[in-house]
Design an enzyme around this catalytic site. Structure first.
Site, mmCIF file in Angstrom:
data_model
loop_
_atom_site.group_PDB
_atom_site.id
_atom_site.type_symbol
_atom_site.label_atom_id
_atom_site.label_comp_id
_atom_site.label_asym_id
_atom_site.label_seq_id
_atom_site.Cartn_x
_atom_site.Cartn_y
_atom_site.Cartn_z
ATOM 1 N N GLU A 147 -2.460 10.736 0.581
ATOM 2 C CA GLU A 147 -3.886 10.551 0.813
ATOM 3 C C GLU A 147 -4.305 9.091 1.049
ATOM 4 O O GLU A 147 -5.218 8.575 0.415
ATOM 5 C CB GLU A 147 -4.677 11.164 -0.341
ATOM 6 C CG GLU A 147 -4.402 12.656 -0.483
ATOM 7 C CD GLU A 147 -5.107 13.306 -1.680
ATOM 8 O OE1 GLU A 147 -5.850 12.606 -2.402
ATOM 9 O OE2 GLU A 147 -4.902 14.513 -1.898
ATOM 10 N N GLU A 254 0.260 21.816 1.590
ATOM 11 C CA GLU A 254 -0.486 22.319 0.432
ATOM 12 C C GLU A 254 -1.470 23.383 0.890
ATOM 13 O O GLU A 254 -2.680 23.248 0.737
ATOM 14 C CB GLU A 254 -1.210 21.170 -0.276
ATOM 15 C CG GLU A 254 -0.288 20.044 -0.722
ATOM 16 C CD GLU A 254 -1.019 18.926 -1.452
ATOM 17 O OE1 GLU A 254 -2.063 19.197 -2.086
ATOM 18 O OE2 GLU A 254 -0.536 17.777 -1.388
#
Length: 435
Positions: A147, A254
């Protein structure tokens, strides 16, 4: 993903799976692993004790929280490897690829890191990587940086900050990961990519910097429910195609989609095939599947009683019945825009393309096996071909790393030099190995 949401569901994330394992063991399917025998893996997370039916459905493992630095080293110098050992050893015992999640991330980082000097911070980050790589040498994939667009590491200045590239701290992280884990495929991971073209552009910029230095082997897109539930299918395909231009395999890292039974089923039926069949996607990892043990409500695929929700029944049938043909991408350009190349598999010419003057992906789908080559016949002056890579189901084989190039012009002659080049000037071919 949002850290507040993670901690709101922390209690459920840490629920023991021991009791559930006995119950779920009654729901075993006759045919193990949904993606068994496929060219892409379909994996899931392990949060504690592996569920009894994990091996029934999934063939790749990611740790949910156990691999994050804040979980491994909550107290400086005191390493907690237990849960990570469990997940890694399960993957190894069952012949499944294991992906570490994650090294450098601005969330779930140790609370003590902020109190150190910059040199100490950098040393501690590298020490975490070094210890991990020594303990788990058979790790196949690593989310090196997680991220970077949304939750960059608080200590990034100690790793080089923005620097000359704008992302020097990420370059430093990948350099250290490559040094200590030379046999693992190094990935970057981010959310909000599959549904946002602007984020794709920024993400590709980071990937380009890493790729130019030979530091990255794949790009992760989280694809959580907040990105997937309402996104238009055309947007998914558009953003996957754009990200594929970065020239490295894509890993859906994910994945989850929510809704009641009918809504969740519809979402999987509409959107999962776009991910699974895309030629740049090399594998898919779901983020939980058992009711009460997923990070967000209604994303589960197996109920508490061990029964499957309709989306899982459909998913298993879809993947098992989908052809395991190989998606081949040749990324290339010509200098004049009139050059023509031919893809050969097992010595047989299977497809030819006339190249444009800009780098373009040329695709071919086949079930053939054998040696693969891209061949060029130069029939006029001023014509040359640059091959960036050949990819097989998203796994790129860079042209400049291949030892077989009979069309390169080096050392003043055709076929001179080492043969390692992206360029074909003479009559010849680059060999990309067996399919």
């Amino acid at each position: 993903m949002d850290n507040t949401q993670r901690f709101k569901t922390l209690g459920r994330l840490l629920v023991s799976t021991g009791a559930a394992a006995v119950l779920l063991g009654t729901a075993q399917l006759a045919q193990a692993q949904i993606a068994n025998g496929k060219t892409k893996f379909l994996g899931n997370i392990i949060a504690g004790n592996p569920p009894a039916n994990f091996n029934t459905y999934w063939n790749q493992v990611s740790p949910e929280n156990a691999g994050k630095w804040g979980s491994v080293e909550p107290v400086r110098g005191q390493m907690n490897w237990g849960a990570l050992d469990t997940a890694y050893n399960y993957a190894r015992a069952n012949g499944m690829p294991f992906k570490q999640h994650t090294f450098v991330w601005g969330s779930q980082e140790p609370n003590w890191i902020g109190g150190l000097s910059a040199p100490q911070q950098a040393a501690e980050v590298e020490d975490f990587m070094r210890q991990y790589c020594q303990r788990y040498p058979q790790t196949q994939y690593i989310d090196v940086v997680n991220e970077p667009l949304h939750q960059p590491a608080s200590y990034r200045a100690a790793l080089g900050g923005a620097g000359a590239t704008g992302w020097d701290w990420i370059v430093w992280s990948f350099e250290k990961a490559r040094q200590h884990c030379p046999n693992a495929k190094l990935l970057i991971n981010e959310y909000g990519i599959i549904n946002d073209a602007n984020a794709v552009t920024r993400y590709k910029g980071i990937v380009s910097i890493l790729k130019s230095r030979g530091l990255i082997d794949g790009v992760g897109i989280q694809s959580h429910h907040f990105s997937m539930d309402t996104v238009a299918p055309a947007t998914i395909t558009q953003n996957l195609n754009s990200l594929a231009q970065a020239g490295v395999p894509i890993y859906v890292s994910e994945l989850d989609m929510t809704g009641d039974d009918a809504t969740q089923l519809s979402r999987y039926q509409q959107k999962f095939p776009l991910l699974w069949t895309h030629p740049a996607v090399a594998g898919v990892t779901l983020w939980g599947y058992i009711e009460g043990q997923t990070w967000v409500a209604n994303s589960h695929l197996v109920r508490r009683d061990g029964s499957e929700r309709p989306a899982l029944t459909w998913l298993a049938n879809y993947v098992r019945n989908t052809s395991s043909s190989k998606s081949i991408v040749v990324r290339a350009r010509g200098t004049s825009g009139q050059e023509r190349v031919t893809l050969r598999i097992g010595g047989t010419a299977v497809q030819s393309w006339t190249l444009s003057k800009t780098m373009t992906n040329y695709t071919f789908t086949t079930s053939l096996s054998g040696g693969s080559t891209v061949e060029f016949t130069n029939d006029a002056t001023g014509r040359d071909v640059q091959i960036d890579y050949l990819s097989v189901n998203g796994n790129a084989r860079q042209a400049e790393t291949q030892t077989y190039n009979t069309g390169v012009y080096q050392s003043g002659r055709c076929g001179g030099g080492s043969g390692r080049s992206e360029w074909l000037h003479c009559n010849g071919a680059i060999g990309f190995g067996d399919l």
